[in-house]
Design a protein around this motif. Sequence first.
Motif, short mmCIF file in Angstrom:
data_model
loop_
_atom_site.label_atom_id
_atom_site.label_comp_id
_atom_site.label_asym_id
_atom_site.label_seq_id
_atom_site.Cartn_x
_atom_site.Cartn_y
_atom_site.Cartn_z
N GLU A 174 -9.58 -4.30 -6.87
CA GLU A 174 -9.36 -3.67 -5.55
C GLU A 174 -8.48 -2.44 -5.69
OE1 GLU A 174 -7.78 -6.40 -2.55
OE2 GLU A 174 -7.32 -4.72 -1.21
N GLY A 229 -14.97 -1.06 1.13
CA GLY A 229 -13.68 -0.73 1.73
C GLY A 229 -12.83 0.13 0.82
N THR A 230 -11.61 0.39 1.24
CA THR A 230 -10.56 1.15 0.55
C THR A 230 -11.07 2.48 -0.05
OG1 THR A 230 -10.75 0.32 -1.74
CG2 THR A 230 -9.56 -1.08 -0.18
N THR A 280 0.79 -1.25 0.00
CA THR A 280 0.00 0.00 0.00
C THR A 280 0.82 1.30 0.00
OG1 THR A 280 -0.20 0.08 2.42
CG2 THR A 280 -1.93 -1.11 1.22
N ASP A 325 -1.74 -2.63 -5.78
CA ASP A 325 -1.67 -1.43 -4.93
C ASP A 325 -1.13 -0.19 -5.65
OD1 ASP A 325 -2.47 -3.27 -3.07
OD2 ASP A 325 -0.82 -2.98 -1.68
N THR A 375 -13.79 0.04 -3.01
CA THR A 375 -13.88 -1.34 -3.45
C THR A 375 -15.12 -1.93 -2.80
OG1 THR A 375 -11.47 -1.52 -3.45
CG2 THR A 375 -12.72 -3.58 -3.56
N GLN A 396 -18.24 -4.39 6.99
CA GLN A 396 -17.36 -3.35 6.47
C GLN A 396 -18.15 -2.33 5.64
OE1 GLN A 396 -14.57 -5.42 4.03
NE2 GLN A 396 -13.08 -3.76 3.95
N ALA A 453 -2.15 1.02 6.43
CA ALA A 453 -3.14 1.86 5.75
C ALA A 453 -2.80 3.36 5.84
CB ALA A 453 -4.55 1.60 6.33
N ARG A 506 -20.03 -5.41 1.09
CA ARG A 506 -19.03 -4.84 1.98
C ARG A 506 -18.25 -3.77 1.22
NH1 ARG A 506 -17.09 -9.03 5.43
NH2 ARG A 506 -15.01 -8.84 4.61
N THR A 539 -10.29 1.44 9.46
CA THR A 539 -9.07 1.52 8.64
C THR A 539 -9.36 2.21 7.32
OG1 THR A 539 -7.15 0.25 7.85
CG2 THR A 539 -9.31 -0.80 7.60
N GLU A 585 -13.14 3.19 6.45
CA GLU A 585 -14.01 2.02 6.49
C GLU A 585 -14.03 1.48 7.90
OE1 GLU A 585 -11.28 -0.40 3.75
OE2 GLU A 585 -11.78 -1.85 5.31
#
Lengths: 156, 444
Positions: free
Chosen positions: B388, B345-346, B214, B436, B359, B322, B258, B343, B301, B315
Motif C-alpha cells: 500500500e 486507491g491512494t 500519512t 506510510d 494501490t 473505489q 489524506a 478497487r 479521498t 479516489e
Amino acid sequence: MNLKIVSLCAALALLSACETAPKDAGNASGTGTQSTIRPGSQEDLVVNVGDRVFYGFDRYDLTPEARATLDRQAAWLKQYPNVTVTVEGHADERGTREYNLALGERRANSAKNYLVAQGTNPSRVKVISYGKERPAVLGSNEAAWAQNRRGVTVVD
Amino acid sequence: MRKTFLLRLAGWAGALLLAVGVAAPARAELRIDITKGVIEPLPIAITSFFGAGGREAQVGNDMSRVISADLERSGLFKPVNPAAFLQTPQQLQTGEPRYADWRAIGAQALVAGGVQSTPDGRMKVDFRLWDVAAGQYMAGLSYTATADSWRRIAHIIADAIYKRLTGEDGYFDTRIVYISESGPANARQKRLAIMDQDGENHQFLTDGQALVLTPRFSPTAQEITYMSYFGKKPRVYVFNIDTGRQEVLGDFPGMTFAPRFSPDGKKVVMSMAQNGNTDIYTLDLRTRRQTQLTDSPGIDTGPSYSPDGNRIVFESDRGGSQQLYLMNADGSGVKRLSFGEGRYGTPVWSPRGDLIAFTRQRGSNFAIGVIRPDGTGERILSEGFHVEGPTWAPNGRVLMFFKDLPSGNARNARLYSIDVTGFNERRVSTPLDASDPAWSPLIP
C-alpha cells in the motif's frame, strides 16, 4: 483515563466471550445485572446491552442484529439521560488507509443516525473513525476481519 | 533530540551555498539507457577519496562508501570490489587514471576525489568521473562545506554521477518521512519519523502519545503535513521541521485526513468527513480560506496534484466501488481514470507528470501499480498480501511503499523501494516497523 482502561478491559472480556458465541455481541440483555456493575456505565452497556454492531465487507448498512443492538442502546440511553457516548467506527485491515478512515466514519454515522431515529438526542452522540488502526481482534482471517468491521458505542 | 536535529539542518543550509562547478564539457560516450526494462548495471569503480591527514582520509573513505551504496541501490550501477583496484587514491589525485588498469578489472566508469581541511575549519571536497573505455574525463565538481556535512555532500556527488551517466536527475540527496510502528496491533503506537533516503540520520518527530498517519512533504521539504488524533480529534496538521511547531490546519467541523501539499506549496488539499460523507477541500495556507472541490455523496479521498498544479487525481466510490478519478484543480471536469477489475486507491502523481501510482486491491491480493494520466499503460510493479501507499522519488524513476504480511498476532510493516520498471525491489531498513512512507523533493 481510568474510565478508558475499564472500558478496554470490558471490551476484551467481551471479545473472549465472542470467540465461541455468534458474531453479534449484544445478546446479554435479560441476564441479571451483577451488583458490582454501576448502572449507566460502560460496563453496564457492554454486559447488559451490547456495545457494538458489525458490518459487512465495505458496507455501512445495519443488519437486523445490529438494529436490535442499537434498539437496546437507544432504550438504555433513554434510561440514563445524563450519559453521552461516542460511536467509534472501525474497518478491517483489507482496505487502504484513507478509504478505511472514511468508511469508519460512515459506519459510526449510520449507527448514530439509527440511535437518533430511535429518539436519542443527537447532541448526546459523537462519532469518531479509527479506520483500520484499532482492530479488536488480531489475526488475518475472515473471522477476525468480521469482528473488526464494527461500530462501538463508548460512554464518554 | 530536536535540538541536535535543528543544528544539523542549520549545518546543511550553510553547507550548500558553496557548490562550485568545474565540470568540463565532454562527449557522452558512456550513458546508461534507462528507458529499457531490464538494465545491466554499469560496473563503476569508486575509489576512496584521498585525504592527506588521518581525519580527511577517514571522511574520504566514508564518502566513497556512501556514494557507492547510493549508486548500487539504484540498481543501475554495480560498484567494482575495491580489493581489485590497481591505482591508489593518491595516484588518482595527483595524476591521470591508468585506463588500461581500470579496464582490466572490468570498470566502465571511474570515480575519484579528495578531501582537504580549509584554514577556517571547513573542508573542501572534489570529485572526478572518467569514462574508462573511452579514456576520457567526464565530469567533476568541488564543494566547500562544514565538516559535519560530509554525508550530504556524498549524496550530492552520487546525484551528480547518476545524472551524468543516466541523463536524469538523481534522488540521493533526499529524505523519507514515514510512520514508525511499535506495540501490539490493537494498540499500535505510531510515531512520525524522518531519515535520509539511505536510512541514516534517523529521528523521531513525535512521541507516540497521539496516533499519527500519512505524512507528506512540502515542496521545500521543510514542512510535513500529516494526520493526528491529538486530543481525540482526528485532524490534518502541519509540522515545521525547522521550528518543531505543529499546527492544526483549518477550522473544519468534521474529521480531516489524506492531506497533500499543492506543488507551489501554497495550499493543502485534503478530505473532510462529516455525517457519513467525505469530500475533498483545499485550505489556502496564507488566507486560511477553505474551498470545497467535490460534492458527491460518496467517499472522495486520496487527492494528489499533477506537478503543474492544474489537475488533481483522487479516489472515489461514487460509481459503486473505489476507483481513480481526475478533475481540474478547481473541482470541475471530473473524469474516471481506472477501469480495471478490483478497487483502486491512494493515487499519487509522479513528479515528472507522466504516471500516476496507485494501490490496487483485487481478490485476496494488493498491488502497487502505475497508469498514465490518459488511462493507458496500466502496469503492476509489486503484488502481495498487503502492499500500500506508493510515493515517488523526485526524479519519478523510483517508488517506495509499504508491505504487511498476514499478521497472526503481530503486525509486520516494512518499507520497500522499487524501480518504476518493476525491477530492483529492495527492503528499506528502519529501526522499527514502518508504514506510510513519503519521499522528499531534492533538498534545496
